[in-house]
Each structure stands twice: as C-alpha cells, then as structure tokens.
Write a protein that holds these residues in place. Structure first.
Motif, short mmCIF file in Angstrom:
data_model
loop_
_atom_site.label_atom_id
_atom_site.label_comp_id
_atom_site.label_asym_id
_atom_site.label_seq_id
_atom_site.Cartn_x
_atom_site.Cartn_y
_atom_site.Cartn_z
N ILE A 150 0.69 -1.04 -0.04
CA ILE A 150 0.11 0.11 0.15
C ILE A 150 0.91 1.25 0.20
N GLN A 151 1.85 1.24 0.86
CA GLN A 151 2.89 2.39 0.79
C GLN A 151 3.33 2.78 -0.58
N LYS A 152 3.79 1.33 -1.16
CA LYS A 152 4.49 1.66 -2.51
C LYS A 152 3.64 2.26 -3.70
N ILE A 153 2.25 1.83 -3.40
CA ILE A 153 1.19 2.43 -4.28
C ILE A 153 1.04 3.88 -4.09
N ILE A 154 0.98 4.20 -2.82
CA ILE A 154 0.79 5.50 -2.33
C ILE A 154 1.88 6.26 -2.87
N GLY A 155 3.22 5.99 -2.67
CA GLY A 155 4.28 6.53 -3.17
C GLY A 155 4.22 6.60 -4.67
N TYR A 156 4.23 5.68 -5.41
CA TYR A 156 4.04 5.64 -6.92
C TYR A 156 2.91 6.63 -7.41
N PHE A 157 1.99 7.00 -6.81
CA PHE A 157 0.86 7.82 -7.37
C PHE A 157 1.12 9.33 -6.92
N ASN A 158 2.05 9.25 -5.95
CA ASN A 158 2.31 10.60 -4.95
C ASN A 158 0.94 11.15 -4.26
N ILE A 159 0.38 10.16 -3.74
CA ILE A 159 -0.79 10.53 -2.97
C ILE A 159 -0.59 11.04 -1.60
N ILE A 160 -1.22 11.82 -1.29
CA ILE A 160 -0.91 12.53 0.34
C ILE A 160 -2.02 12.48 1.17
N TRP A 161 -1.94 12.93 2.39
CA TRP A 161 -3.00 13.24 3.44
C TRP A 161 -4.42 12.20 3.27
N ASP A 162 -5.39 12.91 3.11
CA ASP A 162 -6.75 12.19 3.09
C ASP A 162 -6.70 11.11 2.04
N ASP A 163 -6.15 11.30 0.89
CA ASP A 163 -6.40 10.30 -0.07
C ASP A 163 -5.52 9.22 0.21
N ALA A 164 -4.25 9.13 0.65
CA ALA A 164 -3.54 8.22 1.22
C ALA A 164 -4.25 7.34 2.27
N GLU A 165 -5.03 8.16 3.25
CA GLU A 165 -5.55 7.40 4.36
C GLU A 165 -6.73 6.58 3.69
N GLU A 166 -7.53 7.24 2.80
CA GLU A 166 -8.70 6.53 2.27
C GLU A 166 -8.22 5.30 1.22
#
Length: 81
Positions: A49-65
């Motif tokens: 999940i962290q790799k996907i968040i980093g890949y898409f450069n997702i931050i804050w609420d979107d990452a938590e969602e």
C-alpha cells in the motif's frame, strides 16, 4: 471488484498508467496487480500500500482513504453449487 481494486483502477486510468508499467515500478507482477483490481487476491500488505501511495504521489486524506479501502477489501467469495 473490491473497493480497493476500483480505486486502484481509477487512479491508473486518471494517470494513464498501464498495469504492466505500474507493476514493474512497485515490484509485483502484472498478473498480481490485475488480481488485486479484480478482487481475486486479498488485501495488499501495508508495504505494498505504501509503495502504491508513493507511486501515485498520494498525500494526506487520499492516502488514508486508499489504506482504509485496502483493509476493507476482501476477495469475492465464490460458491460452487
């Protein structure tokens, strides 16, 4: 399709990324990524999940969602009748 799979497919579509390219970037096979999107695999690991968040450069609420959707997503149950 699981809620996580739908979100993942939406993110890829918005950014114009193929499964093959994304899979190579985060270190999984395209088949595994496809299985995640279609609900044939269980919830991904926290690390993935962290790799996907980093890949898409997702931050804050979107990452938590995205993390919340992953926890709530389970593969479909199929019953042979």
């Amino acid at each position: 399709m699981t809620p996580f799979g739908e979100k993942l497919r939406t993110l890829r579509g918005e950014r114009g990324v193929s499964q093959k390219d994304m899979a190579a970037a985060i270190g999984v096979s395209a088949a595994y990524l496809s299985a995640l999107e279609h609900g044939r695999r269980g919830a991904p690991t926290w690390t993935l999940i962290q790799k996907i968040i980093g890949y898409f450069n997702i931050i804050w609420d979107d990452a938590e969602e995205l993390a919340r959707l992953a926890e709530a997503s389970h593969p479909r149950v199929r019953l042979d009748t």
